[in-house]
Design an enzyme around this catalytic site. Structure first.
Site, PDB file in Angstrom:
ATOM      1  N   HIS A 164       0.737  -1.276  -0.079  1.00 10.03           N
ATOM      2  CA  HIS A 164      -0.071   0.118   0.106  1.00 10.03           C
ATOM      3  C   HIS A 164       1.015   1.371   0.096  1.00 10.03           C
ATOM      4  O   HIS A 164       0.494   2.283  -0.274  1.00 10.03           O
ATOM      5  CB  HIS A 164      -1.188   0.110   1.157  1.00 10.03           C
ATOM      6  CG  HIS A 164      -0.540   0.347   2.530  1.00 10.03           C
ATOM      7  ND1 HIS A 164      -0.301  -0.611   3.415  1.00 10.03           N
ATOM      8  CD2 HIS A 164      -0.233   1.769   2.985  1.00 10.03           C
ATOM      9  CE1 HIS A 164       0.076  -0.054   4.568  1.00 10.03           C
ATOM     10  NE2 HIS A 164       0.128   1.381   4.434  1.00 10.03           N
ATOM     11  N   ASP A 200       1.172  -7.656   2.222  1.00 13.03           N
ATOM     12  CA  ASP A 200       1.363  -6.257   2.042  1.00 13.03           C
ATOM     13  C   ASP A 200       2.806  -5.786   1.676  1.00 13.03           C
ATOM     14  O   ASP A 200       3.573  -5.240   2.793  1.00 13.03           O
ATOM     15  CB  ASP A 200       0.586  -5.586   3.317  1.00 13.03           C
ATOM     16  CG  ASP A 200       0.397  -4.070   2.955  1.00 13.03           C
ATOM     17  OD1 ASP A 200       0.777  -3.457   1.974  1.00 13.03           O
ATOM     18  OD2 ASP A 200      -0.352  -3.236   3.459  1.00 13.03           O
ATOM     19  N   SER A 218       3.917   2.038   8.542  1.00  9.00           N
ATOM     20  CA  SER A 218       3.627   1.137   7.627  1.00  9.00           C
ATOM     21  C   SER A 218       5.089   1.009   6.551  1.00  9.00           C
ATOM     22  O   SER A 218       5.888   1.893   6.410  1.00  9.00           O
ATOM     23  CB  SER A 218       2.650   1.643   6.369  1.00  9.00           C
ATOM     24  OG  SER A 218       1.352   1.314   6.977  1.00  9.00           O
TER      25      SER A 218
HETATM   26  N1  ARG Z   1      -4.523   0.432   7.377  1.00  7.44           N
HETATM   27  C1  ARG Z   1      -3.235   0.553   6.725  1.00  7.44           C
HETATM   28  C2  ARG Z   1      -2.637   1.898   7.176  1.00  7.44           C
HETATM   29  O1  ARG Z   1      -3.289   2.912   7.493  1.00  7.44           O
HETATM   30  C3  ARG Z   1      -3.441   0.191   5.498  1.00  7.44           C
HETATM   31  C4  ARG Z   1      -4.233   0.896   4.324  1.00  7.44           C
HETATM   32  C5  ARG Z   1      -4.017   0.174   3.023  1.00  7.44           C
HETATM   33  N2  ARG Z   1      -5.085  -0.637   2.838  1.00  7.44           N
HETATM   34  C6  ARG Z   1      -6.299  -0.346   2.183  1.00  7.44           C
HETATM   35  N3  ARG Z   1      -7.085  -1.731   1.954  1.00  7.44           N
HETATM   36  N4  ARG Z   1      -6.720   0.561   2.088  1.00  7.44           N
HETATM   37  O2  ARG Z   1      -1.930   2.525   6.228  1.00  7.44           O
HETATM   38  N1  ASP Z   2      -1.437   1.395   8.233  1.00 10.27           N
HETATM   39  C1  ASP Z   2      -0.710   2.417   8.672  1.00 10.27           C
HETATM   40  C2  ASP Z   2       0.472   3.070   7.768  1.00 10.27           C
HETATM   41  O1  ASP Z   2       0.271   3.204   6.682  1.00 10.27           O
HETATM   42  C3  ASP Z   2       0.062   1.902  10.015  1.00 10.27           C
HETATM   43  C4  ASP Z   2      -0.954   2.182  11.109  1.00 10.27           C
HETATM   44  O2  ASP Z   2      -1.569   3.133  11.214  1.00 10.27           O
HETATM   45  O3  ASP Z   2      -0.741   1.269  12.145  1.00 10.27           O
HETATM   46  O4  ASP Z   2       1.283   3.518   8.222  1.00 10.27           O
END
Ligand code: ARG
Ligand code: ASP
Length: 720
Positions: free
Chosen positions: A85, A221, A655
């Site tokens: 991502h 990921d 991330s």
């Molecule tokens: N929740 C994670 C972060 O805050 C991954 C986000 C990307 N994935 C998604 N399905 N939108 O970055």
């Molecule tokens: N998914 C988040 C990021 O992209 C990580 C988190 O918020 O825990 O940095």
């Protein structure tokens, strides 16, 4: 009363230990503050191994990827790993319907196939240093806030300049503990970063937004890039002559496996937390800001989803946008739930009562801190409604694509309407706008945008007093008497920003007098009206109050530290390199439910559903699964482990961060948190807050067995 007071004092004196797993610590002070505890928890290396100025250390293998993610070096030829991502936008930019790398994956089978990414940088920390004294040079107690910040800014500029004299480095000073301390960061910024590999989306984004922020998780990921440098190993713009960067350090990768209770730490760039704010601040977050974005984003996501489900083309065009919006949306829902469940507002209020007692315990404290919380209360009361207007204007007013696109022409208008217009500057803007036009229309569907516009305007109207709506929108609503369909049709049929053909002609023939045409365009007028409403009507007061709140926060932070002298404080995240540590662990999300700390490929097969986009499984992966063709990447239990959870305190920006074992070997890539714990930006709770990491063995299994890119694994240092 007196007895209560004594009790409170005793409580404060003896409640000095934080839960050990909470905190994002400054690498520079690990020796002093954390090493003993980390070793007691199982770490086998030293603080000096993690961060050192004298010798190469783990920090030399970590980079800030772009502006908001972390990546780590895994070979002595500049190879880095980050999340899928995090590389998403770049992978998408290289993709088309014919060459759909986003969907199908991409693997450079040799160096010549690696793809360059103009604009992408990685930042490597050379060293950091505390400069609080120098930054405060000339600042005195009784100065006005304005004088104070002028001196500080001037000092910062001078220190930064001096620090990098005669080098190719960049200097950056950041404030810590809400402006109580300052640190200087000397960075090296690399500009030639190439895409090496990415799994197909149904591995890299398996589970999609359905599983996002959730456990049990099965997302692969990760993506692979390579840093290039000039022949002297220094940063350089992209050139064919550049060579892979030779790092001082890269992470060995352990494929020995991850067990419950194992010590683990995360080293990376957490972006923003607010651990020390007042109950008023928490209240604004969960009762003003979150509800607006939850409501408005749900509407946009719904429109995107419906369109994406009907067409492959729209899916490709809108998936990145959709992921961006829905990520914040789901986070906000989880955060609000967590805060409610933990009763954070109530516990902050209780703390504030104690604080008031403490602050009134001596005349000196009273004069410094006696009125602090009342001032917070007053300012939050004023800023709340303004924030509400501002967030609304952003999430409803400026979220339609045509409006944002039109707004990107404001610089050109400014430049063109000046009397002594700079023609070269104008031409430069036009060229940039031509580029941006291609990108904009490549991912644009008029019918989707129209639906978003109708929905946003309707919501604005239904959920706000007319006086709280930007006048330009309020006038339109009145003019059309609530006929949003007609309002939308008129806007999109009359605006040149709705059509690529019109924009091509317009930009090809652009002369500076044509700015008038932009200014008359209905989409531009609307965009400009909303933006200037935010800028001129709402923001100035927000800024003024915000500055006031910042200085209150500086004092409150200092006071909290004074009040709890035995407590170990970590500074809130601010996009600087930090270490979080804890143990591999599952959790109990709800009564009677227990989550294990890892997931497996079997779980991917259980979730498989060819009819649901998020749960499609590649044939090749199924085949490897059927044949149990796992190579050296299987766990001793015979399965392939996909993800695991731990108690490390992480946030957005972490991330892609390396998750490391007791010896400092790479065992995973951090990529998310579980939903029940997303309030950790405000309130960390060891029983519910878990970071989610990709098991490095699954990453290597995909590279090697699935993609047949074993040559990349050969570059790495694998510990079996
Ligand atoms: N929740 C994670 C972060 O805050 C991954 C986000 C990307 N994935 C998604 N399905 N939108 O970055
Ligand atoms: N998914 C988040 C990021 O992209 C990580 C988190 O918020 O825990 O940095």
């Amino acid at each position: 009363m007196r007895r209560y007071f004594v009790f409170v004092l005793l409580f404060l004196l003896f409640s000095f230990e934080l839960f050990s797993d909470e905190g994002m610590w400054i690498p520079l002070f690990l020796g002093e503050l954390n090493e003993a505890e980390m070793q007691a928890m199982g770490m086998k290396i030293t603080a000096e191994d993690i961060y050192s100025v004298n010798q190469s250390s783990l920090k030399d293998a970590i980079v800030l990827f772009g502006r908001g993610c972390t990546a780590e070096l895994v070979s002595d030829e500049g190879l880095i790993l980050t999340n899928h991502h995090c590389g998403y936008g770049r992978i998408q930019a290289h993709s088309s319907l014919e060459n759909d790398y986003l969907t199908d994956g991409f693997w450079a089978m040799d160096r010549s196939e690696e793809l360059s990414n103009p604009g992408l940088t990685v930042t490597l920390l050379v060293r950091m240093e505390e400069v609080t004294e120098q930054v405060f040079d000339g600042v005195s107690e009784n100065m006005s806030e304005k004088e104070r910040s002028e001196i500080i800014n001037k000092n910062i500029e001078e220190i930064e300049e001096e620090a990098i004299k005669d080098t190719h480095y960049k200097a950056l000073i950041k404030s810590f503990f809400s402006g109580n301390r300052y640190f200087l960061f000397i960075n090296e910024i690399f500009k030639d970063v190439r895409l090496v590999g990415s799994p197909p989306s149904n591995i890299g984004k398996f589970g999609g937004d359905t599983d996002n922020w959730m456990w049990p998780r099965h997302t692969g990921d990760f993506s692979v890039f390579r840093i290039y440098a000039d022949s002297l190993n220094k940063p350089a713009d992209y050139s064919e002559n550049n060579v892979p960067y030779k790092p001082k350090k890269h992470f060995p990768i352990s494929i020995k496996g991850v067990n419950e209770g194992d010590f683990t730490f995360v080293f990376g760039y957490p972006g923003r937390t607010q651990s020390y704010i007042t109950s008023y601040g928490v209240d604004m977050q969960v009762n003003v800001i979150n509800p607006i974005s939850i409501n408005l984003r749900a509407k946009r996501i719904d429109i995107f989803n419906k369109a994406m489900n009907k067409s492959k083309e729209v899916r490709l065009q809108y998936s990145s946008k959709q992921a961006g919006i829905s990520n914040g949306w789901k986070k906000a829902i989880g955060e609000t739930r967590g805060i409610t469940r933990l009763k954070t507002i109530e516990s902050k209020q209780a703390f504030e009562q104690e604080f008031k007692l403490w602050a009134s315990s001596s005349p000196e404290l009273n004069s410094k801190y006696g009125s602090l919380l009342d001032e917070f209360k007053k300012d939050y009361k004023k800023i709340g409604p303004l924030i509400q207007k501002s967030v609304y204007a952003l999430e409803a007013g400026l979220s339609t694509e045509i409006i944002r696109y039109a707004l990107s022409f404001d610089k050109l208008v400014d430049q063109s309407q000046k009397k002594d217009a700079d023609n070269a500057g104008i031409q430069n803007s036009v060229d940039k706008l031509k580029d941006a036009m291609e990108k904009h229309f490549k991912n644009y569907q008029l019918f989707v945008d129209k639906k978003v516009f109708i929905s946003m305007m309707t919501d604005y109207y239904q959920n706000n007093e007319m006086t709280d709506i930007p006048p330009i929108i309020a006038d339109k609503i009145k003019k059309y008497n609530g006929d949003f369909e007609k309002m939308t049709d008129d806007l999109f049929s009359k605006s040149m920003f709705a059509s690529k053909e019109n924009m091509i002609t317009f930009l090809e023939k652009y002369k500076k007098s044509h700015f008038k045409k932009i200014k008359k365009d209905p989409a531009y007028k609307l965009a400009d009206g909303i933006a200037s409403y935010r800028q001129n009507e709402v923001k100035p007061d927000i800024r003024k109050l915000g500055r006031n709140l910042d200085s209150l926060m500086r004092i409150y932070m200092q006071a909290q530290m004074e009040m709890q002298p035995m407590k170990k404080f970590y500074p809130d995240a601010n996009m600087s390199l930090r270490v979080a540590y804890g143990n591999v662990d599952g959790y109990n999300p709800d009564d009677a439910i227990t989550f294990k700390h890892y997931t497996t490929l079997d779980g991917i097969m259980e979730k498989e559903d060819p009819d649901i986009y998020d749960y499609v499984v590649e044939d090749k992966l199924k085949e490897l699964y059927m044949n149990k063709d796992y190579g050296k990447y299987a766990d001793p239990d015979g399965t392939i482990h996909v993800c695991f959870t731990a108690t490390n305190h992480t946030t957005g920006g972490n991330s892609g961060s390396p998750v490391l074992d007791a010896e400092g070997n790479l065992i995973g890539l951090n990529f998310d948190r579980c939903w029940e714990g997303t309030m950790s930006d405000i309130d960390y709770d060891i029983s519910q807050c878990r970071n989610i990491a990709l098991d490095i063995r699954y990453c290597l299994f995909i590279i090697d067995k699935f993609a047949g890119a074993g040559h990349l694994v050969d570059e790495m240092t694998i510990i079996e």
